[in-house]
Structures are given as structure tokens and as C-alpha cells.
Design an enzyme around this catalytic site. Structure first.
Site, PDB file in Angstrom:
ATOM      1  N   ASP A  35       0.827  -1.212   0.000  1.00 58.19           N
ATOM      2  CA  ASP A  35       0.000   0.000   0.000  1.00 58.19           C
ATOM      3  C   ASP A  35       0.858   1.259   0.000  1.00 58.19           C
ATOM      4  O   ASP A  35       2.015   1.208   0.395  1.00 58.19           O
ATOM      5  CB  ASP A  35      -0.819   0.030   1.297  1.00 58.19           C
ATOM      6  CG  ASP A  35      -2.234  -0.443   1.049  1.00 58.19           C
ATOM      7  OD1 ASP A  35      -2.551  -0.768  -0.094  1.00 58.19           O
ATOM      8  OD2 ASP A  35      -3.001  -0.467   2.025  1.00 58.19           O
ATOM      9  N   LYS A  56      -3.253   3.090  -3.955  1.00 53.50           N
ATOM     10  CA  LYS A  56      -4.208   3.730  -4.878  1.00 53.50           C
ATOM     11  C   LYS A  56      -3.601   4.969  -5.515  1.00 53.50           C
ATOM     12  O   LYS A  56      -3.842   5.265  -6.680  1.00 53.50           O
ATOM     13  CB  LYS A  56      -5.506   4.051  -4.138  1.00 53.50           C
ATOM     14  CG  LYS A  56      -6.216   2.778  -3.739  1.00 53.50           C
ATOM     15  CD  LYS A  56      -7.595   3.012  -3.182  1.00 53.50           C
ATOM     16  CE  LYS A  56      -8.109   1.732  -2.580  1.00 53.50           C
ATOM     17  NZ  LYS A  56      -7.566   1.413  -1.257  1.00 53.50           N
ATOM     18  N   MET A 166      -6.737   9.898   9.394  1.00 55.54           N
ATOM     19  CA  MET A 166      -7.203  10.484   8.120  1.00 55.54           C
ATOM     20  C   MET A 166      -7.952  11.787   8.386  1.00 55.54           C
ATOM     21  O   MET A 166      -9.005  12.050   7.782  1.00 55.54           O
ATOM     22  CB  MET A 166      -8.133   9.497   7.391  1.00 55.54           C
ATOM     23  CG  MET A 166      -7.450   8.216   6.994  1.00 55.54           C
ATOM     24  SD  MET A 166      -8.585   7.043   6.224  1.00 55.54           S
ATOM     25  CE  MET A 166      -9.344   6.305   7.661  1.00 55.54           C
TER      26      MET A 166
HETATM   27  C1  LIG Z   1      -6.039   4.514   5.969  1.00 54.80           C
HETATM   28  S1  LIG Z   1      -5.547   4.837   7.603  1.00 54.80           S
HETATM   29  C2  LIG Z   1      -4.740   3.347   7.956  1.00 54.80           C
HETATM   30  C3  LIG Z   1      -4.384   3.163   9.399  1.00 54.80           C
HETATM   31  C4  LIG Z   1      -3.568   1.934   9.658  1.00 54.80           C
HETATM   32  N1  LIG Z   1      -4.283   0.752   9.285  1.00 54.80           N
HETATM   33  C5  LIG Z   1      -3.065   1.846  11.090  1.00 54.80           C
HETATM   34  O1  LIG Z   1      -3.457   0.921  11.828  1.00 54.80           O
HETATM   35  O2  LIG Z   1      -2.238   2.671  11.471  1.00 54.80           O
HETATM   36  C6  LIG Z   1      -4.237   5.989   7.343  1.00 54.80           C
HETATM   37  C7  LIG Z   1      -4.062   6.975   8.463  1.00 54.80           C
HETATM   38  O3  LIG Z   1      -3.247   6.449   9.500  1.00 54.80           O
HETATM   39  C8  LIG Z   1      -2.494   7.492  10.098  1.00 54.80           C
HETATM   40  N2  LIG Z   1      -1.053   7.176   9.960  1.00 54.80           N
HETATM   41  C9  LIG Z   1      -0.538   6.026   9.520  1.00 54.80           C
HETATM   42  N3  LIG Z   1       0.808   6.028   9.589  1.00 54.80           N
HETATM   43  C10 LIG Z   1       1.148   7.236  10.108  1.00 54.80           C
HETATM   44  C11 LIG Z   1       2.395   7.860  10.431  1.00 54.80           C
HETATM   45  N4  LIG Z   1       3.556   7.233  10.245  1.00 54.80           N
HETATM   46  N5  LIG Z   1       2.363   9.109  10.969  1.00 54.80           N
HETATM   47  C12 LIG Z   1       1.201   9.757  11.172  1.00 54.80           C
HETATM   48  N6  LIG Z   1      -0.001   9.205  10.855  1.00 54.80           N
HETATM   49  C13 LIG Z   1      -0.032   7.972  10.353  1.00 54.80           C
HETATM   50  C14 LIG Z   1      -2.894   8.778   9.407  1.00 54.80           C
HETATM   51  O4  LIG Z   1      -3.961   9.336  10.126  1.00 54.80           O
HETATM   52  C15 LIG Z   1      -3.356   8.261   8.074  1.00 54.80           C
HETATM   53  O5  LIG Z   1      -4.218   9.174   7.423  1.00 54.80           O
END
Ligand SMILES: C[S@@+](CC[C@H](N)C(=O)[O-])C[C@H]1O[C@@H](n2cnc3c(N)ncnc32)[C@H](O)[C@@H]1O
Length: 243
Positions: A35, A56, A166
Site C-alpha cells: 500500500d 491507490k 485520516m
Molecule cells: C487509511 S488509515 C490506515 C491506518 C492503519 N491501518 C493503522 O493501523 O495505522 C491511514 C491513516 O493512518 C495514520 N497514519 C498512519 N501512519 C502514520 C504515520 N507514520 N504518521 C502519522 N499518521 C499515520 C494517518 O492518520 C493516516 O491518514
């Protein structure tokens, strides 16, 4: 070896936060479908000839196309489907599994460290604290108004920690919703941008001014928004934090 899909959580982006099982599967698999959000550092530990970027944004593939691709590849190959954080938290892991089941493809799920807890944690913010709060709620900031399933009134009155994923794009709208539903305008907020990348940062404010601060500071995704008392007492001094 073939004929199975491993839905694997890659954690928040630092390869040292991959699980042992994730690393084993990365080295054993025929193909790794990654992803967008897994991050460049994690991509570096994947052999180039095995990596297929199906994010995507980068690939332009729709979720249905990704589902079909996984099923086709899994007929003969051992496939790792690598997802940011944990695959079951806003990761569409469930949808992909439903498609695999419908098509008779074997699968296994490997949990990952979620950004919802780990990203605040590396900034010294515990999502719960025995003396401050006993609950934390994780929501998406990305829902459209017309089909929202979030009970903003209940959320505003709950009193615990709220973590928004997000949430950059709709930051102002969502902070306004909390205020309009009765949350104290001075409720503290921290936003951790690009956590565990080594070049992340934290913005602090309250629910009335954080959208303005974010605009001035040019906040961009990915970011984790944490709302509540726990953000008032970060466990590290600012100069100690390497985010
Ligand atoms: C589609 S969601 C997926 C979340 C993921 N499945 C998880 O458990 O962390 C994506 C969101 O996770 C958060 N996110 C993921 N990795 C991050 C990072 N390294 N730093 C800050 N936010 C992060 C942000 O809010 C981002 O918009």
C-alpha cells in the site's frame, strides 16, 4: 508454497517496528503487494523484484481491481498483502478477506502495530493514563457529512481520549463538530505529523485554534490527531523527541 494470501500489518513506517512474522513472510513470499502508506523505509527491506506497488495513489488501481489482482496472483503464488499499521484498522483488510473467501482463496492475517497508538506514543503521549482517562476512541476524520456513522454528540460528551486518523483534510470541520456538540473549546489537542519517519513533528493547540495552527504550519498527511487531557502531559521533553 503457493495459493495463499497473507494480509500483513507493516506498522507505522519504521522497519524496526515490523513484527518478526512480517519479516519472515516478506522473505518467504513470491510477491509483496504494498500500500501507499507503508512508507519508503519499509519498501527498502523488500527485494525489488518481489515488490508490487498497488497503493491507490501510485498505481491508480481501484479497490475492486486490487481485489481481483490478489485473487489472480494467489492461484499460484504465495502473496503478502502489506498494509500500513494494522490491517483491520481503517485498512480495508476485512473487505479484501471477504473477496478472498468468495473466491475460495486461503488467507491468514498478521496483525501490525497501529499508528493510532504508536504514533502518539513516540511523541510521549499515552492514549490512556490511569490518572487521566480510562477510554480512547479511534475515529476516521474522513467521513462525508451525509453518510456519517459517528455520533458526534456522544463523542463530545464521552470525556476520554479521541484519536482521529485520516483527519487532516477535515480538521476544521471536525473540531467545529466537537465544539458545537458541547466539548470544552479549551480541550487540548496534539497532532503528530509523519510519525516514526525521523522527520515528523508535533503541533499543539486546543479544539478552537488547532485548525488555524495547522493551516499556518502547513500540516500535511499522514498525521494522527489526539484530543484530550493526555496531550497536556507529554512524557518526553520537546528536545528529547525524535519523531
Ligand atoms: C487509511 S488509515 C490506515 C491506518 C492503519 N491501518 C493503522 O493501523 O495505522 C491511514 C491513516 O493512518 C495514520 N497514519 C498512519 N501512519 C502514520 C504515520 N507514520 N504518521 C502519522 N499518521 C499515520 C494517518 O492518520 C493516516 O491518514
Amino acid at each position: 508454497m503457493g495459493g495463499k494470501v497473507y494480509i500483513v500489518g507493516a506498522g507505522p513506517g519504521d522497519p524496526s517496528l515490523l513484527t518478526i512474522r512480517a519479516l519472515e513472510l516478506i522473505s518467504e513470499a513470491d510477491l509483496i503487494l504494498a500500500d501507499d502508506l507503508i512508507g519508503e523505509e519499509i519498501k527498502k527491506v523488500i527485494p525489488e523484484d518481489k515488490l508490487m506497488d498497488v497503493g491507490k495513489k501510485t498505481s491508480g488501481l481501484a479497490q475492486e481491481e486490487i481485489n481481483r489482482l490478489i485473487v489472480d496472483l494467489a492461484r499460484e503464488k504465495k502473496v503478502v498483502r502489506l498494509k500500513g499499521g494494522d490491517p483491520f484498522l481503517f485498512g480495508r483488510g476485512g473487505e479484501e478477506i471477504a473477496y478472498l473467501k468468495k473466491n475460495g482463496v486461503k488467507f491468514e492475517v498478521i496483525p501490525g502495530i497501529t499508528s493510532a497508538i504508536a504514533v502518539p506514543e513516540i511523541a510521549g503521549i499515552p492514549v490512556t493514563d490511569r490518572n487521566i482517562t480510562s477510554t480512547f476512541t479511534v475515529i476516521t476524520g474522513h467521513e462525508k457529512d451525509e453518510n456519517s456513522r459517528i455520533n458526534w454528540k456522544a463523542l463530545s460528551e464521552l470525556g476520554g481520549t479521541i484519536v482521529i486518523l485520516m483527519g487532516v483534510e477535515n480538521l476544521k470541520r471536525n473540531m467545529d463538530k466537537l465544539r458545537k456538540n458541547g466539548m470544552d473549546p479549551k480541550t487540548s489537542v496534539s497532532i503528530i505529523e509523519k510519525g516514526v519517519t525521523g522527520s515528523g513533528r508535533v503541533l499543539h493547540g486546543d479544539i478552537s485554534n488547532i485548525a488555524e495552527i495547522a493551516r499556518e504550519e502547513d500540516l500535511s498527511p499522514p498525521a494522527v490527531i489526539v484530543i484530550g487531557e493526555v496531550t497536556r502531559f507529554p512524557l518526553y521533553e520537546e528536545e528529547e523527541i525524535k519523531i
